[in-house]
Design a protein around this motif. Structure first.
Motif, short mmCIF file in Angstrom:
data_model
loop_
_atom_site.label_atom_id
_atom_site.label_comp_id
_atom_site.label_asym_id
_atom_site.label_seq_id
_atom_site.Cartn_x
_atom_site.Cartn_y
_atom_site.Cartn_z
N LYS A 365 3.59 24.53 -22.16
CA LYS A 365 3.18 25.89 -22.52
C LYS A 365 3.91 26.94 -21.69
N TYR A 366 4.48 26.52 -20.55
CA TYR A 366 5.22 27.46 -19.70
C TYR A 366 6.68 27.59 -20.10
N GLY A 367 7.08 26.89 -21.12
CA GLY A 367 8.45 26.99 -21.61
C GLY A 367 9.47 26.57 -20.56
N ALA A 368 10.47 27.39 -20.34
CA ALA A 368 11.54 27.06 -19.41
C ALA A 368 11.03 26.90 -17.98
N LEU A 369 9.86 27.44 -17.69
CA LEU A 369 9.29 27.36 -16.34
C LEU A 369 8.35 26.16 -16.18
N ALA A 370 8.38 25.24 -17.13
CA ALA A 370 7.48 24.08 -17.08
C ALA A 370 7.69 23.24 -15.82
N GLY A 371 8.94 22.98 -15.48
CA GLY A 371 9.23 22.19 -14.29
C GLY A 371 8.79 22.88 -13.03
N LEU A 372 8.97 24.19 -12.98
CA LEU A 372 8.55 24.97 -11.81
C LEU A 372 7.04 24.88 -11.64
N GLU A 373 6.30 25.03 -12.72
CA GLU A 373 4.83 24.99 -12.61
C GLU A 373 4.34 23.59 -12.27
N PHE A 374 5.02 22.57 -12.79
CA PHE A 374 4.67 21.20 -12.42
C PHE A 374 4.94 20.98 -10.93
N GLN A 375 6.09 21.41 -10.47
CA GLN A 375 6.46 21.29 -9.06
C GLN A 375 5.40 21.96 -8.18
N LYS A 376 4.99 23.16 -8.54
CA LYS A 376 3.97 23.88 -7.78
C LYS A 376 2.65 23.12 -7.76
#
Length: 521
Positions: A365-376
């Protein structure tokens, strides 16, 4: 006559020039006087006893090739066109040097502090567990590499000169051994002075460097950069912006996303940092714990392919320290570093596995920022598991592999402290499952590696950027003329050398763009 020869010799011969000359003369039946120099040196630990593999330049009646190189940087003209560079890591600093070489004026804005002042904030993390979000192991003059020991090894195939970067580092104070060693390394204790020397040269030549100056907005008009906003209030007009902010500058990704600019999910790696005694790694690699005076603390590089992805060692630090590298108070992040002598009693390495788009459906659901949110989310889970402090959730290695909590933990180099946690309950299942398999297979390659005297620390998550900022053939963002994503933070580098090369390449692209405009007019 000038030629390159290959030879393997005992460690004590590799560092005794008279003995080495006799070995070369005998092996290659050289007659008369000749000159020689080592041009590449690596350790061959495949067989015991361990030897050094050397590439040697041999000359007769000729001059030896000059390994080092003197660089002369001339002050830029007052009328020189300026380039704004965001970030004073390796990409930003080497972009600054390249700009001066090409007659451009670099104006560098760095959110963190200079290397000297930055030390105080690193000490606060370690001793008081207080994280300054703008001055830490990731942010500040020199970037993340400054206090992560300056490993210079790169597999980068990008267009650019690895040799030039290494020669520039020698010019600014690094030991000439980095021009010879297969896995060159400067050391955290030596890097700050080198970074200071680069800064002084940029300033001497008319460049500008502003610390505690954070990019808070990009000014864009009709698809072109027209300026930047620093610290929420200072507007700086410009037409060329190099975005060299590093892989941990999450606010930059949010800024670009909020402006509607295209970003891309980028696979990255995540795992843990494992620590063994250095004596154990020496014994496994060299066949003896007492390595003598000529062999350095042993390192290793391990890879295992599971059924669908790799598990591998990352940023291995012989004789090193595990450091607290969070950029926010409510997260736990580890990394490793070594002093130049690599003389600490511990050996540590990141052990990580790839994170792909299909692994994290809950974050799509975070689109291109999916990996960043997962990392966080993983970093925050580790922070909670460690009692919401900068202590680290930790576990003995065999206990992790066998999925049981550790009753106690030995002392490690991670100074803020450890909290005994079953990391299988903290890490995402696909990560811990792959790591467990990897550790077992690593023991097949390095007998004794899988031991309960080793301790894993969670999490190793900042291996690379989880976001890529796209760019076109001219190295500009395809939607914004004059915006040049650069280095690790943009997804185009992985380490000091490749980031430095990318900084140089971006400046070359800017110069080409400026010349094209002049010819058009």
């Amino acid at each position: 006559m000038k030629k390159i020869v290959q030879i393997s010799v005992a460690p004590h011969v590799a560092f005794d020039l008279e003995k080495l000359k006799r070995e070369v003369s005998n092996k290659f039946k050289l007659k008369g006087d000749f000159g020689f120099q080592i041009i590449k040196r690596s350790i061959d630990a495949r067989r015991k006893p361990v030897k050094y593999a050397l590439a040697i330049e041999v000359v007769q009646n000729e001059e030896l090739t000059d390994r080092s190189m003197e660089f002369t940087y001339h002050p830029v003209d007052e009328s020189a066109k300026s380039v704004v560079i965001i970030g004073a890591g390796p990409a930003g600093l080497f972009a600054g040097l390249e700009a001066i070489e090409r007659g451009l004026k670099p104006i560098i804005f760095e959110r963190g502090k200079d290397v000297k002042e930055r030390r105080k904030d690193l000490a606060r993390i370690t001793k008081e567990m207080i994280v300054d979000p703008n001055s830490n192991y990731c942010f500040g003059e020199g970037g993340a590499g400054t206090y992560s020991d300056g490993k210079l090894y790169t597999r980068s195939k990008k267009k650019g000169s690895v040799r030039k970067v290494l020669q520039q580092l020698v010019h600014f104070g690094a030991d000439e051994d980095i021009l010879v060693d297969a896995h060159p390394h400067i050391g955290t204790n030596k890097l700050p002075k080198l970074i200071e020397n680069i800064r002084k040269e940029i300033l001497r030549c008319g460049g500008a460097i502003h610390f505690q100056s954070k990019l808070t907005d990009l000014l864009i008009k009709e698809g072109r950069v027209i300026g930047v906003v620093i610290n929420g209030e200072r507007e700086v007009s410009c037409s060329k912006v190099v975005l060299a902010t590093g892989h941990s500058a999450r606010d930059i990704f949010y800024l670009l996303n909020d402006k509607g600019l295209t970003l891309e999910f980028k696979p990255f790696a995540l795992g843990v940092r494992v620590e063994h005694s250095q004596a154990l790694i020496d014994r496994i690699q060299y066949g003896k714990a007492d390595r003598g005076q000529y062999l350095p603390p042993a390192s290793y590089s391990l890879v295992h392919n599971t059924k669908d992805r790799g598990v591998y060692s990352f940023c291995m630090c012989p004789g090193g320290i595990i450091a607290p590298c969070a950029t926010d108070q409510k997260e736990v992040v580890t990394n490793g570093w070594s002093p130049s002598k690599r003389n600490n009693p511990y050996s540590n390495s990141g052990i990580v596995t790839e994170v792909r788009w299909e692994d994290i459906p809950d974050f799509h659901k975070y689109g291109a920022l999916a990996g960043l949110e997962f990392q966080k989310s993983v970093e925050k889970a580790c922070w909670k598991a460690a009692g919401e402090t900068q202590k680290v959730p930790a576990q003995r290695l065999v206990d992790f592999v066998e999925n049981r909590s550790s009753k106690d933990l030995p002392k490690t180099s991670y100074f803020p402290g450890l909290v005994s946690v079953n990391l299988n309950d903290v890490l995402p299942a696909f990560v811990s499952n792959n790591l467990r398999e990897g550790f077992v297979k690593f023991n097949d390659k390095m007998r004794g590696y899988l031991t309960n005297e080793a301790v894993i620390h969670g999490t190793e998550s900042r291996t690379s950027s989880p976001v890529r900022i796209p760019r076109n053939e001219g190295l500009e963002h395809p939607e914004v003329r004059g915006l040049y994503p650069c280095g690790e933070g943009a997804g185009y580098a992985g380490g000091i050398v490749s980031a430095a090369i990318d900084g140089q390449n971006v400046i070359q692209a800017i110069e080409l763009s400026l010349h094209s405009k002049q010819s058009e007019s």
